[in-house]
Design a protein around this motif. Structure first.
Motif, PDB file in Angstrom:
ATOM      1  N   UNK A 267       3.081   2.410  -2.165  1.00  0.00           N
ATOM      2  CA  UNK A 267       4.610   1.146  -2.286  1.00  0.00           C
ATOM      3  C   UNK A 267       4.182   0.297  -0.881  1.00  0.00           C
ATOM      4  N   UNK A 268       5.424   0.898   0.129  1.00  0.00           N
ATOM      5  CA  UNK A 268       5.459  -0.128   1.145  1.00  0.00           C
ATOM      6  C   UNK A 268       4.129  -0.847   1.146  1.00  0.00           C
ATOM      7  N   UNK A 269       2.455  -0.402   1.555  1.00  0.00           N
ATOM      8  CA  UNK A 269       1.532  -0.894   1.457  1.00  0.00           C
ATOM      9  C   UNK A 269       1.342  -2.545   0.337  1.00  0.00           C
ATOM     10  N   UNK A 270       2.086  -1.788  -0.826  1.00  0.00           N
ATOM     11  CA  UNK A 270       1.764  -2.985  -2.084  1.00  0.00           C
ATOM     12  C   UNK A 270       2.962  -4.592  -1.251  1.00  0.00           C
ATOM     13  N   UNK A 271       4.303  -3.407  -1.182  1.00  0.00           N
ATOM     14  CA  UNK A 271       5.024  -5.022  -0.661  1.00  0.00           C
ATOM     15  C   UNK A 271       4.245  -5.609   1.003  1.00  0.00           C
ATOM     16  N   UNK A 272       4.004  -4.976   1.748  1.00  0.00           N
ATOM     17  CA  UNK A 272       2.906  -6.055   2.508  1.00  0.00           C
ATOM     18  C   UNK A 272       1.922  -6.965   1.582  1.00  0.00           C
ATOM     19  N   UNK A 273       1.957  -6.576   0.518  1.00  0.00           N
ATOM     20  CA  UNK A 273       0.750  -7.479   0.153  1.00  0.00           C
ATOM     21  C   UNK A 273      -0.825  -7.279  -0.146  1.00  0.00           C
ATOM     22  N   UNK A 274      -0.701  -6.112   0.301  1.00  0.00           N
ATOM     23  CA  UNK A 274      -2.252  -5.341  -0.448  1.00  0.00           C
ATOM     24  C   UNK A 274      -2.696  -5.089  -1.767  1.00  0.00           C
ATOM     25  N   UNK A 275      -3.080  -5.877  -2.310  1.00  0.00           N
ATOM     26  CA  UNK A 275      -3.139  -6.288  -3.898  1.00  0.00           C
ATOM     27  C   UNK A 275      -3.792  -4.423  -4.161  1.00  0.00           C
ATOM     28  N   UNK A 276      -3.440  -4.017  -5.390  1.00  0.00           N
ATOM     29  CA  UNK A 276      -3.793  -2.517  -6.124  1.00  0.00           C
ATOM     30  C   UNK A 276      -4.342  -2.657  -6.222  1.00  0.00           C
ATOM     31  N   UNK A 277      -5.766  -3.785  -6.621  1.00  0.00           N
ATOM     32  CA  UNK A 277      -7.053  -2.995  -7.502  1.00  0.00           C
ATOM     33  C   UNK A 277      -6.979  -3.234  -5.828  1.00  0.00           C
ATOM     34  N   UNK A 278      -7.191  -3.045  -5.010  1.00  0.00           N
ATOM     35  CA  UNK A 278      -8.287  -3.034  -3.307  1.00  0.00           C
ATOM     36  C   UNK A 278      -6.852  -1.765  -2.822  1.00  0.00           C
ATOM     37  N   UNK A 279      -6.357  -1.142  -2.950  1.00  0.00           N
ATOM     38  CA  UNK A 279      -5.363  -0.381  -2.163  1.00  0.00           C
ATOM     39  C   UNK A 279      -6.142   0.819  -2.679  1.00  0.00           C
ATOM     40  N   UNK A 280      -6.856   2.087  -1.619  1.00  0.00           N
ATOM     41  CA  UNK A 280      -7.097   3.001  -2.259  1.00  0.00           C
ATOM     42  C   UNK A 280      -6.590   3.922  -1.424  1.00  0.00           C
ATOM     43  N   UNK A 281      -7.347   5.154  -1.795  1.00  0.00           N
ATOM     44  CA  UNK A 281      -6.861   6.668  -1.283  1.00  0.00           C
ATOM     45  C   UNK A 281      -7.266   6.695   0.195  1.00  0.00           C
ATOM     46  N   UNK A 282      -8.443   5.627   0.625  1.00  0.00           N
ATOM     47  CA  UNK A 282      -8.619   5.786   1.772  1.00  0.00           C
ATOM     48  C   UNK A 282      -7.683   5.070   2.629  1.00  0.00           C
ATOM     49  N   UNK A 283      -6.564   3.926   2.158  1.00  0.00           N
ATOM     50  CA  UNK A 283      -6.036   3.334   2.973  1.00  0.00           C
ATOM     51  C   UNK A 283      -4.963   3.923   3.029  1.00  0.00           C
ATOM     52  N   UNK A 284      -4.424   4.787   2.496  1.00  0.00           N
ATOM     53  CA  UNK A 284      -2.938   5.269   1.888  1.00  0.00           C
ATOM     54  C   UNK A 284      -2.846   6.729   3.127  1.00  0.00           C
ATOM     55  N   UNK A 285      -4.299   7.102   3.533  1.00  0.00           N
ATOM     56  CA  UNK A 285      -4.784   8.328   3.854  1.00  0.00           C
ATOM     57  C   UNK A 285      -4.830   8.028   5.579  1.00  0.00           C
ATOM     58  N   UNK A 286      -5.446   6.856   6.008  1.00  0.00           N
ATOM     59  CA  UNK A 286      -4.871   6.218   7.392  1.00  0.00           C
ATOM     60  C   UNK A 286      -3.837   5.726   7.807  1.00  0.00           C
ATOM     61  N   UNK A 287      -2.846   5.430   6.742  1.00  0.00           N
ATOM     62  CA  UNK A 287      -1.551   5.114   6.916  1.00  0.00           C
ATOM     63  C   UNK A 287      -0.794   6.666   7.001  1.00  0.00           C
ATOM     64  N   UNK A 288      -1.505   7.269   6.189  1.00  0.00           N
ATOM     65  CA  UNK A 288      -0.478   9.089   6.381  1.00  0.00           C
ATOM     66  C   UNK A 288      -1.138   9.909   8.439  1.00  0.00           C
ATOM     67  N   UNK A 289      -1.790   9.469   8.106  1.00  0.00           N
ATOM     68  CA  UNK A 289      -2.714   9.682   9.926  1.00  0.00           C
ATOM     69  C   UNK A 289      -1.580   9.304  10.858  1.00  0.00           C
ATOM     70  N   UNK A 290      -1.342   8.031  11.001  1.00  0.00           N
ATOM     71  CA  UNK A 290      -0.002   7.828  11.378  1.00  0.00           C
ATOM     72  C   UNK A 290       1.250   8.176  11.511  1.00  0.00           C
ATOM     73  N   UNK A 291       1.435   8.716  10.632  1.00  0.00           N
ATOM     74  CA  UNK A 291       2.104   9.851  10.483  1.00  0.00           C
ATOM     75  C   UNK A 291       2.197  11.163  10.791  1.00  0.00           C
ATOM     76  N   UNK A 292       1.352  11.989  10.142  1.00  0.00           N
ATOM     77  CA  UNK A 292       0.715  13.344  10.709  1.00  0.00           C
ATOM     78  C   UNK A 292       0.066  13.771  11.087  1.00  0.00           C
ATOM     79  N   UNK A 293      -0.516  12.714  11.539  1.00  0.00           N
ATOM     80  CA  UNK A 293      -1.694  12.786  12.303  1.00  0.00           C
ATOM     81  C   UNK A 293      -1.628  12.288  13.628  1.00  0.00           C
ATOM     82  N   UNK A 294      -0.575  11.538  14.474  1.00  0.00           N
ATOM     83  CA  UNK A 294      -0.942  10.367  15.586  1.00  0.00           C
ATOM     84  C   UNK A 294      -1.700  11.356  16.603  1.00  0.00           C
ATOM     85  N   UNK A 295      -2.316  10.183  17.120  1.00  0.00           N
ATOM     86  CA  UNK A 295      -2.808  10.998  18.840  1.00  0.00           C
ATOM     87  C   UNK A 295      -2.869   9.460  19.638  1.00  0.00           C
TER      88      UNK A 295
END
Length: 320
Positions: A267-295
């Motif tokens: 939802x936040x990525x969509x707020x930033x302007x990422x179109x829903x049709x192009x926003x995939x699981x891969x993109x959300x996983x990359x965001x999640x890695x900034x939270x749970x897999x930060x190195x």
């Protein structure tokens, strides 16, 4: 009193259940599903005191499409719809494949027609079979619960009264009412994935697992839709809690269950302007890695060139 043919009664009852307000606009291509829907609305709406209009969209993709749209409009006027409109759209140059481009153009045209007519509801003719096909296609793409929830019964202006009605019933209703339905050649064109699912995959599943498979796939969508709606509500609350002046709090995000955190990040990525049709699981996983897999990794890249980085305990929009 003459007995109402069962398919006609089934379609009318489905429309009556969903037709709670108006004015209403019926989207009708002239195919069996939308024609049965329109005939039912023409019968039900006046009896509920609801004004009903009709719109048919000419995509201009086939020879004779303009004449066919004019024929649908002529039938609509004779059936008592007012207003009746032919909406002509240009599909060329739109992003995505031909199916997606036509769909986007169609929904834009339907929304504009509703605005012009003052309609508060647009009825669409998708059936239980369409829903089963949608679920199967989503499953093949590896979609999550939102994709497997299929087409929503209600979303904004749009209402799909026939999601519990079979395609056999819409065809039966047209036959009983003497309505000549148009057969869209795209529905049988193996170049389209949905056409292959309709012609081959679903019949094969029904042969292997029994005819109830179509209804069961559609019911799966309905059950998942309820779960998705609830999880979305929880995620909306979590998103509000995680907000900071800079972006989203990593600490707040890390405390969320994975299912909720993924929805918050989407939802936040969509707020930033990422179109829903192009926003995939891969993109959300990359965001999640900034939270749970930060190195110390660099920013996550989202569609439309959007970058998100982790800075000072927050996820923030970044620039190059």
């Amino acid at each position: 009193m003459a007995r109402i043919p069962p398919p006609v009664a089934t379609v009318r009852a489905a429309v009556r259940r969903e037709l709670t307000s108006g004015p209403v606009l019926v989207a009708c291509s002239g195919g069996a599903d939308s024609l049965a829907l329109a005939a039912a609305a023409a019968f039900v709406a006046p009896r509920l005191g609801i004004a009903a209009g009709l719109v048919t969209v000419d995509h201009g993709l086939q020879d004779g499409s303009a004449a066919r749209a004019a024929s649908v409009a002529q039938w609509g006027r004779a059936a008592g719809f007012d207003p009746v409109e032919v909406a002509t759209v240009d599909v060329a140059g739109r992003p995505g494949g031909p199916e997606a481009a036509a769909r986007d153009a169609r929904y834009e045209a339907l929304s504009a027609a509703a605005q012009r007519s003052g309609a508060t509801v647009v009825l669409l003719g998708h059936t239980r079979d369409d829903q089963a096909e949608t679920v199967l296609l989503a499953l093949a793409r590896g979609a999550g619960p939102r994709g497997l929830a299929g087409m929503p019964r209600r979303k904004g202006l749009f209402v799909r009264p026939l999601l519990d009605v079979s395609r056999a019933d819409t065809r039966g209703a047209c036959a009983a009412l003497g309505l000549a339905a148009w057969e869209d050649p795209h529905n049988a064109d193996p170049a389209y994935a949905r056409a292959r699912v309709r012609a081959d995959a679903l019949p094969a599943l029904a042969a292997a697992l029994g005819p109830a498979v179509v209804a069961n796939l559609a019911r799966t969508a309905s059950l998942l839709a309820a779960d998705v709606a609830y999880l979305d509500e929880v995620a909306a609350e979590a998103l509000a809690t995680a907000r900071t002046s800079a972006g989203l709090s990593v600490t707040a995000l890390s405390r969320l269950p994975e299912a909720i955190r993924g929805r918050v990040l989407h939802a936040w990525a969509a707020e930033l302007g990422a179109p829903g049709a192009a926003l995939s699981h891969r993109h959300v996983a990359a965001l999640d890695a900034l939270v749970t897999g930060w190195h110390g990794q660099g920013p996550a890249a989202l569609p439309e060139g959007i970058l998100v980085a982790r800075r000072a305990g927050d996820l923030v929009r970044a620039s190059l």
